[in-house]
Design a protein around this motif. Structure first.
Motif, mmCIF file in Angstrom:
data_model
loop_
_atom_site.group_PDB
_atom_site.id
_atom_site.type_symbol
_atom_site.label_atom_id
_atom_site.label_comp_id
_atom_site.label_asym_id
_atom_site.label_seq_id
_atom_site.Cartn_x
_atom_site.Cartn_y
_atom_site.Cartn_z
ATOM 1 N N TYR A 195 0.819 -1.213 0.000
ATOM 2 C CA TYR A 195 0.000 0.000 0.000
ATOM 3 C C TYR A 195 0.862 1.276 0.000
ATOM 4 O O TYR A 195 1.782 1.394 0.790
ATOM 5 N N VAL A 196 0.548 2.183 -0.904
ATOM 6 C CA VAL A 196 1.214 3.497 -0.906
ATOM 7 C C VAL A 196 0.119 4.570 -0.869
ATOM 8 O O VAL A 196 -0.717 4.631 -1.768
ATOM 9 N N GLN B 167 2.158 18.206 -12.941
ATOM 10 C CA GLN B 167 2.021 16.740 -12.893
ATOM 11 C C GLN B 167 3.378 16.049 -13.071
ATOM 12 O O GLN B 167 3.635 15.000 -12.512
ATOM 13 N N ARG B 168 4.249 16.691 -13.885
ATOM 14 C CA ARG B 168 5.597 16.136 -14.082
ATOM 15 C C ARG B 168 6.368 16.163 -12.754
ATOM 16 O O ARG B 168 7.040 15.202 -12.400
ATOM 17 N N ILE B 169 6.242 17.254 -12.030
ATOM 18 C CA ILE B 169 6.914 17.358 -10.720
ATOM 19 C C ILE B 169 6.420 16.233 -9.817
ATOM 20 O O ILE B 169 7.203 15.562 -9.138
ATOM 21 N N HIS B 170 5.113 16.009 -9.838
ATOM 22 C CA HIS B 170 4.547 14.941 -9.003
ATOM 23 C C HIS B 170 5.120 13.579 -9.411
ATOM 24 O O HIS B 170 5.577 12.804 -8.575
ATOM 25 N N ARG C 4 8.051 10.293 -7.287
ATOM 26 C CA ARG C 4 8.037 8.849 -7.061
ATOM 27 C C ARG C 4 9.390 8.230 -7.440
ATOM 28 O O ARG C 4 9.973 7.471 -6.679
ATOM 29 N N ALA C 5 9.879 8.623 -8.619
ATOM 30 C CA ALA C 5 11.178 8.094 -9.073
ATOM 31 C C ALA C 5 12.290 8.535 -8.115
ATOM 32 O O ALA C 5 13.189 7.752 -7.773
ATOM 33 N N ALA D 20 4.048 12.394 3.066
ATOM 34 C CA ALA D 20 4.892 13.588 3.159
ATOM 35 C C ALA D 20 5.619 13.912 1.866
ATOM 36 O O ALA D 20 6.179 15.009 1.737
ATOM 37 N N THR D 21 5.656 12.969 0.912
ATOM 38 C CA THR D 21 6.444 13.222 -0.303
ATOM 39 C C THR D 21 5.634 13.119 -1.597
ATOM 40 O O THR D 21 6.084 13.563 -2.637
ATOM 41 N N ALA D 22 4.464 12.462 -1.529
ATOM 42 C CA ALA D 22 3.671 12.177 -2.728
ATOM 43 C C ALA D 22 4.376 11.167 -3.631
ATOM 44 O O ALA D 22 4.048 11.026 -4.809
ATOM 45 N N GLY D 23 5.360 10.460 -3.064
ATOM 46 C CA GLY D 23 6.004 9.332 -3.759
ATOM 47 C C GLY D 23 5.842 8.115 -2.864
ATOM 48 O O GLY D 23 4.739 7.851 -2.383
#
Ligand code: MRU
Length: 357
Positions: free
Chosen positions: A2-3, A129-132, A136-137, A166-169
């Motif tokens: 789960y993320v 959206q690219r920043i988001h 993750r990467a 806290a990071t959206a990744g």
């Protein structure tokens, strides 16, 4: 595994998981007005340095998308105001300013090349959206570098919440723990509750529990006791801002954990993206520390737990670089002397900021 997804750009607007209501309730807020996004950042609907950056980028894109400006000139004036409003939300996490700078750069490139407002709006939404996506990467790379430093088995400690929320990744500090756990390391996480806002108890405990990673919740004043036990193999936390000499601002309480870790020969690590570096500041003395409302200290969920007396609430403290054994980033691991190692990592060319119309 789960993320959590704290933020998403959708056709309906920017959707945020309301972190103020966790763990009792998983509810979402949808925003179409950048003023609301600024309020959401200030009031902790979304929090955590990199996630605040994503929210600011999306807020900036939202402001442009819903603008009624009829010319590029009018839009430029509005955009400056949008960025200023978002910049005033929280002072310590430098990711916020990093993300706004990136959105400004994109706006500059787009408006140089076209006066088609629809194209500019689309380009700004794409950049946010690219920043988001990059987060993750970035987190996964931090996780891979950091996991090598985790013990094969046993306890590790963290502070606050440096997870997906806290990071959206996948998280920075919790990303390291997650990757190590997925590699088969038998970790058990000690989670300090992190008074006064309880990000540890409410958010980290929730994330780890949902992800099936074993944990024990402890109160903040148990930290020394557990670090002295000889059973903790490492401490790993996130960061809100890292100065040029490696001094690191993170959630209040991190400094005392780092000192106690050194005293007890437990390695203390920071996991953070390069966007958290602020090499314009020579040391941690220059990092602005947010002072939050005294009510967060005197009250719990609206219930008064202290008499009506003055209460201090610095939201962050600075851990001097000498307590930090290594800093895990998406481009590798920095070690002392940090002045050189951080600069070397920051200077690697960033292909991902290349702009297109
Ligand atoms: O006040 P918060 O909840 O925004 O503080 C968050 C922290 O201090 C985190 O440890 C930090 O932002 C790193 S998050 C990956």
């Amino acid at each position: 595994m789960y993320v959590a997804q704290p933020i998403e750009w959708t056709d309906r607007g920017v959707v945020m998981l309301d972190q103020r209501r966790l763990p009792a309730e998983e509810s979402y807020c949808t925003y179409t007005d950048y003023h609301e996004v600024a309020k959401a950042i200030r009031e902790m609907v979304i929090r955590g340095a990199p996630a605040i950056g994503v929210a600011a980028a999306m807020g900036a894109a939202l402001g442009v998308q819903y603008s009624s400006a009829k010319s590029v000139e009018a839009l430029r004036g509005e955009f400056a105001e949008i960025c200023e409003t978002l910049a005033k939300t929280r002072p310590t996490a430098v990711d916020l300013f990093w993300a706004l700078e990136r959105m400004k750069r994109r706006f500059g490139h787009l408006t140089e090349k076209t006066s088609d407002l629809a194209k500019i709006k689309l380009g700004m939404a794409e950049e946010a959206q690219r920043i988001h996506l990059e987060k993750r990467a970035t987190d996964e790379a931090i996780g891979r570098f950091g996991a090598e430093f985790m013990p094969r088995e046993g306890q590790v400690m963290t502070q606050c919440n440096a997870g997906a929320l806290a990071t959206a990744g996948i998280g920075s500090a919790l990303g390291v723990i997650r990757v190590a756990f997925e590699q088969g390391r038998k970790l058990h996480v000690l989670v300090p509750e992190t008074r006064p806002y309880l990000q540890g108890a409410r958010l980290t405990a929730w994330e780890l529990h949902k992800g099936g990673i074993p944990l024990t919740l402890i109160t903040d004043n148990m930290v020394g006791h557990f670090l002295k036990s000889g059973k903790v193999g490492a401490v790993v936390t996130g960061a809100d801002r890292i100065a040029a000499n490696g001094d690191t601002a993170n959630k209040i309480g991190t400094y005392q954990i780092a000192v106690l870790a050194k005293e007890n020969k437990v390695p203390f690590y920071i996991a953070a993206p390069i966007s958290t570096f602020d090499l314009s500041l020579p040391d941690g003395e220059h990092i602005p520390i947010e002072e939050r409302s005294a009510a967060e200290v005197t009250h719990l969920k609206g219930l008064r737990i202290a008499p009506d007396v003055p209460a201090a609430n610095p939201a962050f403290d600075v851990t001097p670089a000498r307590y930090i054994v290594a800093i895990f980033t998406e481009r590798g691991v920095a070690r002392a002397p940090y002045k050189e190692s951080l600069r070397a990592l920051a200077e690697v060319p960033q292909q991902h900021v290349a702009s297109r119309v």
